[in-house]
Design an enzyme around this catalytic site. Structure first.
Site, PDB file in Angstrom:
ATOM      1  N   LYS A 134     -50.729  19.992 -16.218  1.00  0.00           N
ATOM      2  CA  LYS A 134     -51.389  18.746 -15.798  1.00  0.00           C
ATOM      3  C   LYS A 134     -50.812  18.260 -14.461  1.00  0.00           C
ATOM      4  O   LYS A 134     -51.542  17.781 -13.595  1.00  0.00           O
ATOM      5  CB  LYS A 134     -51.218  17.663 -16.869  1.00  0.00           C
ATOM      6  N   THR A 181     -52.012  12.414 -17.251  1.00  0.00           N
ATOM      7  CA  THR A 181     -51.208  11.932 -18.383  1.00  0.00           C
ATOM      8  C   THR A 181     -49.842  11.416 -17.926  1.00  0.00           C
ATOM      9  O   THR A 181     -49.319  11.857 -16.891  1.00  0.00           O
ATOM     10  CB  THR A 181     -51.012  13.097 -19.392  1.00  0.00           C
ATOM     11  N   ASP A 182     -49.265  10.524 -18.732  1.00  0.00           N
ATOM     12  CA  ASP A 182     -47.895  10.045 -18.448  1.00  0.00           C
ATOM     13  C   ASP A 182     -46.877  11.182 -18.552  1.00  0.00           C
ATOM     14  O   ASP A 182     -45.771  11.075 -18.031  1.00  0.00           O
ATOM     15  CB  ASP A 182     -47.512   8.889 -19.388  1.00  0.00           C
ATOM     16  N   GLU A 183     -47.282  12.283 -19.238  1.00  0.00           N
ATOM     17  CA  GLU A 183     -46.319  13.369 -19.461  1.00  0.00           C
ATOM     18  C   GLU A 183     -45.905  14.061 -18.167  1.00  0.00           C
ATOM     19  O   GLU A 183     -44.912  14.784 -18.137  1.00  0.00           O
ATOM     20  CB  GLU A 183     -46.872  14.373 -20.487  1.00  0.00           C
ATOM     21  N   ASN A 188     -53.026   8.307 -26.503  1.00  0.00           N
ATOM     22  CA  ASN A 188     -54.203   7.616 -27.060  1.00  0.00           C
ATOM     23  C   ASN A 188     -54.292   7.843 -28.557  1.00  0.00           C
ATOM     24  O   ASN A 188     -53.789   8.842 -29.079  1.00  0.00           O
ATOM     25  CB  ASN A 188     -55.480   8.196 -26.463  1.00  0.00           C
ATOM     26  N   GLY A 244     -37.774  21.215 -26.215  1.00  0.00           N
ATOM     27  CA  GLY A 244     -38.045  20.443 -24.993  1.00  0.00           C
ATOM     28  C   GLY A 244     -38.661  19.086 -25.249  1.00  0.00           C
ATOM     29  O   GLY A 244     -39.245  18.477 -24.342  1.00  0.00           O
ATOM     30  N   HIS A 245     -38.550  18.585 -26.479  1.00  0.00           N
ATOM     31  CA  HIS A 245     -39.241  17.363 -26.918  1.00  0.00           C
ATOM     32  C   HIS A 245     -38.898  16.151 -26.041  1.00  0.00           C
ATOM     33  O   HIS A 245     -37.748  15.716 -26.000  1.00  0.00           O
ATOM     34  CB  HIS A 245     -38.826  17.092 -28.367  1.00  0.00           C
ATOM     35  N   PRO A 252     -45.030  16.052 -41.700  1.00  0.00           N
ATOM     36  CA  PRO A 252     -43.933  16.626 -40.917  1.00  0.00           C
ATOM     37  C   PRO A 252     -43.534  15.727 -39.743  1.00  0.00           C
ATOM     38  O   PRO A 252     -44.355  15.456 -38.861  1.00  0.00           O
ATOM     39  CB  PRO A 252     -44.535  17.949 -40.399  1.00  0.00           C
ATOM     40  N   ILE A 274     -61.083  11.960 -26.128  1.00  0.00           N
ATOM     41  CA  ILE A 274     -61.221  10.829 -25.185  1.00  0.00           C
ATOM     42  C   ILE A 274     -62.540  10.923 -24.426  1.00  0.00           C
ATOM     43  O   ILE A 274     -63.242   9.923 -24.231  1.00  0.00           O
ATOM     44  CB  ILE A 274     -60.024  10.767 -24.209  1.00  0.00           C
ATOM     45  N   ARG A 307     -43.388   6.851 -28.205  1.00  0.00           N
ATOM     46  CA  ARG A 307     -44.605   6.997 -27.407  1.00  0.00           C
ATOM     47  C   ARG A 307     -45.185   5.610 -27.176  1.00  0.00           C
ATOM     48  O   ARG A 307     -44.969   4.688 -27.978  1.00  0.00           O
ATOM     49  CB  ARG A 307     -45.635   7.895 -28.137  1.00  0.00           C
ATOM     50  N   SER A 335     -55.026  20.448 -24.587  1.00  0.00           N
ATOM     51  CA  SER A 335     -54.315  19.169 -24.593  1.00  0.00           C
ATOM     52  C   SER A 335     -53.136  19.073 -25.570  1.00  0.00           C
ATOM     53  O   SER A 335     -52.482  18.035 -25.610  1.00  0.00           O
ATOM     54  CB  SER A 335     -55.315  18.052 -24.920  1.00  0.00           C
ATOM     55  N   TYR A 378     -47.759  22.373 -21.128  1.00  0.00           N
ATOM     56  CA  TYR A 378     -48.905  21.445 -21.014  1.00  0.00           C
ATOM     57  C   TYR A 378     -48.683  20.477 -19.857  1.00  0.00           C
ATOM     58  O   TYR A 378     -49.531  20.353 -18.961  1.00  0.00           O
ATOM     59  CB  TYR A 378     -49.089  20.668 -22.330  1.00  0.00           C
TER      60      TYR A 378
END
Ligand code: NAD
Ligand code: TYD
Length: 340
Positions: A157, A125-127, A183, A278-279, A208, A12, A217, A85, A153
């Protein structure tokens, strides 16, 4: 104005540096990047010789280096993209995520305080909001949605965001934070879903898909993210958070099938593999604030953006074939061997 773009040899940040150099010839853009596995100078080659651009190699966690750089350069605006990231890597080895994504931010902000700055912008990030249920399409992330992270991650953030707000409140540092959804587009490192699928499908290799591929997403074409940040650093209000997203929710399985369809490859390439621990189930952004306050509008829907992206990967094979033929092979073997 003089801009420092950290992490500008990455996906980005690289696209953002291109945009700054091309659409703001009056500004000077300096990219600082440590050139980790994710950084690539070839991403900057189209702008490397431009008079309003410079590249500096360095690490945002290196205090002496950052101090010297700020003392010499006197930046007006810092936009921090530099980060580890990839969620899957953070599950394997969280330490470097905490170092770069939190302590690196502290180091940059300390230099901003010491040498003065018009704006420190943190690319988040939205995460940081965690995830939303799959069966509640009415729910979206807003700027005041509580922070609730799932991966090392996203926790790193979110920690950085809290620190940025603390430096604003305690030291009066002029800051903004943007939180963007996933993105995609040119120069995306092929460990992430979309470029991984494009590069593997072109080689007729298995794709995969984690779990059942039902996770959703909210995909945004990278230049739409960059134009949002451009608006925020110039017109955004000090101390504010802005959510960025274009209402393009797509399940992972649908993303993969779309790419296979455009490339005319069979769906038999799809392999469902062990899920990510943890997805996060679903991300979805409410971008009303940036749309109404700053007049931001995305240019691409997923359908047009994904075709443009695939065309870019088809006509820039050199850029990604170098990557997937090198150390990346070991990475892939290690990360995916236990998922089969
Ligand atoms: P990327 O991994 O492609 O690029 C990161 C860049 O930072 C690389 O060039 C790397 O060399 C550099 N870097 C890493 N550690 C460094 C250090 N210590 N010092 C200096 N440079 C260092 O990442 P990206 O996808 O371009 O993401 C950029 C930023 O945007 C990150 O902060 C990320 O959290 C955020 N973000 C990404 C997405 C996405 O979908 N990719 C979405 C929202 C927010
Ligand atoms: P990714 O590109 O890693 O972004 P993020 O985890 O930050 O959203 O992954 C996007 C989605 O695709 C995510 O739900 C995980 C999934 N995924 C797969 O199914 N297979 C893969 O090989 C990868 C890398 C991701």
């Amino acid at each position: 104005m003089k801009l420092l773009v950290t992490g500008g040899a990455g996906f980005i940040g690289g696209n953002f540096a291109h945009m700054m150099v091309n659409s703001h010839p009056e500004d000077e853009t300096v990219v600082l990047d440590a050139l980790t596995y994710a950084g690539n100078l070839e991403t900057l080659s189209p702008i490397m010789d431009r008079p309003n651009f410079r590249f500096v190699k360095g690490d945002i966690t290196d205090r002496d280096f950052i101090d010297d750089l700020f003392a010499k350069e006197h930046f007006d605006i810092v936009v921090n993209f530099a980060a580890e990231s990839h969620v899957d890597r953070s599950i394997e080895d969280p330490g470097i995520f905490l170092k770069t994504n939190i302590l690196g931010v502290q180091t940059l902000m300390d230099a901003c305080r010491k040498y003065g700055i018009q704006r420190y912008h943190q690319v988040s990030t939205d995460e940081v909001y965690g995830d939303l249920p799959l069966d509640r399409p009415d729910l979206l992330f807003h700027e005041d949605t509580p922070i609730h992270t799932s991966s090392p991650y996203s926790a790193s953030k979110a920690s950085a965001d809290l620190l940025v707000n603390a430096y604003h409140r305690t030291f009066g540092l002029p800051v903004t934070i943007s939180r963007c959804s996933n993105n995609y587009g040119p120069y995306h490192f092929p460990e992430k879903l979309i470029p991984l699928v494009i590069s593997r499908a072109l080689a007729d290799e298995s794709i995969p898909v984690y779990g059942e591929g039902a996770n959703v997403r909210d995909w945004l074409y990278v230049t739409d993210h960059c134009s949002a940040i451009d608006l925020i650093i110039r017109n955004g209000r000090d101390g504010e958070v802005y959510n960025i997203g274009g209402h393009n929710e797509v399940s992972n399985l649908e993303v993969v099938k779309t790419i296979l369809r455009v490339l005319n490859k069979p769906e038999s390439l799809i392999h469902f593999v062990k899920d990510r621990p943890g997805h996060d189930l679903r991300y979805a952004m409410d971008p009303t604030k940036i749309e109404t306050e700053l007049g931001w509008k995305p240019e691409y829907r997923f359908e047009s953006g994904i075709r443009k992206t695939i065309e870019w990967y088809l006509s820039n094979r050199d850029w990604w074939e170098h990557i997937v033929s090198g150390e990346y092979q070991n990475y892939y073997a290690k990360m995916y061997k236990d998922r089969q």
